[in-house]
Write a protein that holds these residues in place. Structure first.
Motif: not given
Length: 310
Positions: A213-219, A228-229
């Motif tokens: 939702a906040y545009g953070v890539p999930v790898w 945590c990151i």
């Protein structure tokens, strides 16, 4: 015969002043003294005369620097967060163990990660290997987990608030085995923070949904440090973080929604859970302010032990 006049006596002559050319080239002490004299000394004729009367020291006291406080001013909220996550060999602390700890020290005003650490704790078996992918044999390989634990404790000492996604689950492992007890306040980023409506998140989002939702890539998933990151990067992008933290720290009680079967969707949309932790009821922990925002009545219920779910 002509008279002989006496020859005048020679007058003493002062020795010439040394010049830079007369100084030994390999004498660094002379060069340093000469440089200082050229930099700070003024001709004697240009110096003002010394004052006769000294200034009364009591009339002009020397200012003392104000002490620097590490405690945030009242009303400013926490400045340093310790974002942590655990991976465990199961759900029951009486039978299972923590196998991994991850943590990030986060500065709120600067939206910056200051430090991070992750380490495995040796375990004989891991019933949750299918979930977290950590083989017990890997946890037993030689590695400096004691140093990692010491780093974690130093980061904990520097933080004012501990943040975890599903804090009720993570906090129950501290104080067991080698993990220290944590006496600082906790905040649950899943339960206590009310994320902005424009992010279109459910009331209790997962770390993955929150990151996306906040545009953070999930790898990756289900490793302590990566979760945590993700949360730290969400905080970096969250302009209203201070307000979210302030409201998230409001005292909360467990409330039961008073809705009919036909109106159950209203409780679900407001983040209430069915059968958790009270059987046969829609419940959620709320502050007094949040109770006042509801469109249906609620009643407080007796607090129950926090659930144990990953």
């Amino acid at each position: 015969m002509a008279a002989v006049l006496p020859r005048p006596m020679p007058q003493p002559v002062d020795p010439p002043l040394p010049s830079p050319s007369a100084a030994p080239v390999d004498d660094p002490s002379w060069e340093q003294a000469d440089l200082l004299s050229l930099t700070f000394a003024a001709p004697a004729a240009s110096l003002p005369p010394e004052p006769v009367a000294a200034v009364n020291p009591a009339a002009t006291p020397t200012p003392t620097p104000a002490p620097v406080s590490l405690v945030p001013p009242a009303g400013h909220g926490p400045q340093r967060l310790l974002i942590l996550d655990t991976e465990t060999t199961g759900l029951d602390p009486d039978r299972h163990h923590c196998i991994e700890v991850g943590a990030v020290l986060f500065d709120v005003p600067h939206r910056a990660v200051l430090s991070q650490v992750s380490f495995l704790l040796p375990c004989a078996s891991n019933e949750a290997e299918a979930v977290n992918g950590i083989a017990a044999a890997i946890s037993q390989l030689p590695q400096p987990w004691q140093s990692g634990l010491a780093c974690f404790e130093a980061m904990l000492a520097a933080a004012e608030l501990v943040v975890a996604h599903n804090a009720a689950f993570d906090r129950q492992w501290f104080g067991l085995g080698p993990l220290p007890e944590i006496h600082k306040p906790w905040l649950c980023s899943m339960e206590d923070l009310r994320w902005p409506a424009e992010r279109q998140l459910r009331a209790t989002p997962s770390v993955r949904d929150l990151a996306l939702a906040y545009g953070v890539p999930v790898w990756a998933a289900h490793r302590a440090l990566t979760d945590c990151i993700y949360l730290a990067q969400v905080f970096e992008r969250c302009g209203e973080l201070e307000q979210l933290l302030e409201q998230g720290l409001e005292p909360r009680l467990l409330y039961r929604a008073r809705v009919s079967y036909e109106e159950r969707h209203r409780a679900r949309e407001a983040g209430f859970r069915w059968n958790d932790p009270v059987s046969g009821a829609w419940t959620r922990r709320l502050s007094e302010r949040e109770v006042g925002l509801l469109s249906f009545p609620v009643v407080p219920v007796e607090e129950l032990p926090e659930r144990r779910s990953a």
